[in-house]
Scaffold this active site. Sequence first.
Site, PDB file in Angstrom:
ATOM      1  N   HIS A 152     -33.183  57.512  24.711  1.00  0.00           N
ATOM      2  CA  HIS A 152     -32.320  58.645  25.077  1.00  0.00           C
ATOM      3  C   HIS A 152     -33.013  59.598  26.052  1.00  0.00           C
ATOM      4  O   HIS A 152     -32.844  60.816  25.992  1.00  0.00           O
ATOM      5  CB  HIS A 152     -31.863  59.415  23.840  1.00  0.00           C
ATOM      6  CG  HIS A 152     -31.042  58.590  22.886  1.00  0.00           C
ATOM      7  ND1 HIS A 152     -29.689  58.397  23.052  1.00  0.00           N
ATOM      8  CD2 HIS A 152     -31.398  57.899  21.775  1.00  0.00           C
ATOM      9  CE1 HIS A 152     -29.236  57.618  22.073  1.00  0.00           C
ATOM     10  NE2 HIS A 152     -30.258  57.296  21.294  1.00  0.00           N
ATOM     11  N   ASN A 160     -23.857  58.448  18.150  1.00  0.00           N
ATOM     12  CA  ASN A 160     -23.598  57.763  19.409  1.00  0.00           C
ATOM     13  C   ASN A 160     -22.106  57.812  19.717  1.00  0.00           C
ATOM     14  O   ASN A 160     -21.315  58.326  18.929  1.00  0.00           O
ATOM     15  CB  ASN A 160     -24.054  56.304  19.338  1.00  0.00           C
ATOM     16  CG  ASN A 160     -25.570  56.153  19.407  1.00  0.00           C
ATOM     17  OD1 ASN A 160     -26.228  56.850  20.164  1.00  0.00           O
ATOM     18  ND2 ASN A 160     -26.107  55.240  18.619  1.00  0.00           N
ATOM     19  N   TYR A 188     -37.314  60.894  13.901  1.00  0.00           N
ATOM     20  CA  TYR A 188     -36.894  61.829  14.939  1.00  0.00           C
ATOM     21  C   TYR A 188     -37.747  63.085  14.947  1.00  0.00           C
ATOM     22  O   TYR A 188     -38.234  63.518  15.996  1.00  0.00           O
ATOM     23  CB  TYR A 188     -35.410  62.158  14.779  1.00  0.00           C
ATOM     24  CG  TYR A 188     -34.515  61.133  15.421  1.00  0.00           C
ATOM     25  CD1 TYR A 188     -34.541  59.798  14.989  1.00  0.00           C
ATOM     26  CD2 TYR A 188     -33.654  61.470  16.446  1.00  0.00           C
ATOM     27  CE1 TYR A 188     -33.737  58.843  15.585  1.00  0.00           C
ATOM     28  CE2 TYR A 188     -32.845  60.524  17.043  1.00  0.00           C
ATOM     29  CZ  TYR A 188     -32.881  59.216  16.615  1.00  0.00           C
ATOM     30  OH  TYR A 188     -32.087  58.275  17.211  1.00  0.00           O
TER      31      TYR A 188
END
Length: 485
Positions: A56, A129, A339
Amino acid sequence: MSTTDKNLTTSWGAPVGDNQNSMTAGSRGPTLIQDVHLLEKLAHFNRERVPERVVHAKGAGAHGHFEVTNDLSQYTKASFLSGVGKRTPMFVRFSTVAGELGSSDTVRDPRGFALKFYTEEGNYDLVGNNTPVFFIRDAIKFPDFIHTQKRHPQTHLKNPTAVWDFWSLSPESLHQVTILMSDRGIPATLRHMHGFGSHTFKWVNAAGQAVWVKYHFKTEQGVKNLDVTLAAKLAGEHPDYHTEDLFNAIDQGDFPAWTCYVQIMPLEDADTYRFDPFDVTKVWSQKDYPLIELGRMVLDRNPENYFAEVEQATFSPGAFVPGIEASPDKMLQGRLFAYADAHRYRVGTNHNTLPINRPHAEVNHYQRDGQMTSDSNGGKSVYYEPNSFGGPTEAPQAKPAAFPVSGLAESVAFDHSDHYTQAGDLYRLLSEEERARLVETVVGAMTPVEKEEIKIRQIGHFYKADPEYGQRVAAGLGLSLPEGL
């Protein structure tokens, strides 16, 4: 003082006497190390780029708000969802997945759909997404999957053989591969695509009762996709097409909006539903669990500075607020760690103190020090817990709901291994024109694959999803169907 009267200063605030000429020993002499302004400029320049996101990397963002349009507080105690008309400020980042920071916007790739809600109980991040499913369902496979999307270690070129080798050996990817290779694989703009939380989450109400939930954000602009020829043309001539479109739309007052819906499943249904509800390669049928409107997201303000607000924005699926919790989804479980850990590496351990990430709620904790400490670092307040000095203490009412666990601690696969039904259902939902484009795209993507056995193996998956699907791909590649089908 007018703008033109402002003094240029160093980062420590001292005025700069000359910003055009470095200090030298004589007019032609070597540069002096005592020219600290020169050294600071060069040193800062060398460090202007934080490491780009491993995935990303290329993205665009905007500010906005979320407004509740249907009170679902009987299902969740999350305060920002309590009551029709409740508004919460947001920041949103859209992105491609596999490409580098300078890659094209119009490539065939899933799009990240990352939402940050600045609630009064802390930040809530929903990191999904533009597709309701994903390629894999266990986080242990994620590094390998992403390696296949990146560059070959010798040639430094994209490697279709690696991509299809991995997918053909991971049949759970078939549903997402079919979506990706369909018309939906290249959105016309970031405004003309849906968004999904993808994972299953848990909602808990004030009475401690829980349900499973999935999020759907339906674009109010309508779904539009790019023709592959136009997408390729834009990739070469206008690689920042999506980024510019989003900025210009908001700048011109054409604020994009999405209506948010949820699917709600009773806890007990998870044990009997025909698909594992925690398998992110599967969807829940909307006939079984209809969409229920929740609210509306509107983007109405562009960033003032891309780096500060978009590049340094950090999102984590583990940023929960009371009333929203994790499910046993194995991909989600891995993302809860990965993350936030990526942000600690990429931006710094204090990334949540940056303005774009800073909660609007009051923050009280005992974390101290670390690189880029930009606040008061807790001042002289007590820095450990428990303590006898009135420091912040836990809030028992915010504890996650208890849930039962059972079984052996071991590495196990999902119980359900049907990788084909939903992919086949999707294929059969497409029009003949859409099927033809899907097959053409798949054939084009698989043609460069070096090993025929990889192609044959993947054709077998297509066939199991729908015989026509497999037959058409095989014909396009000039291959026979695998034996035994």
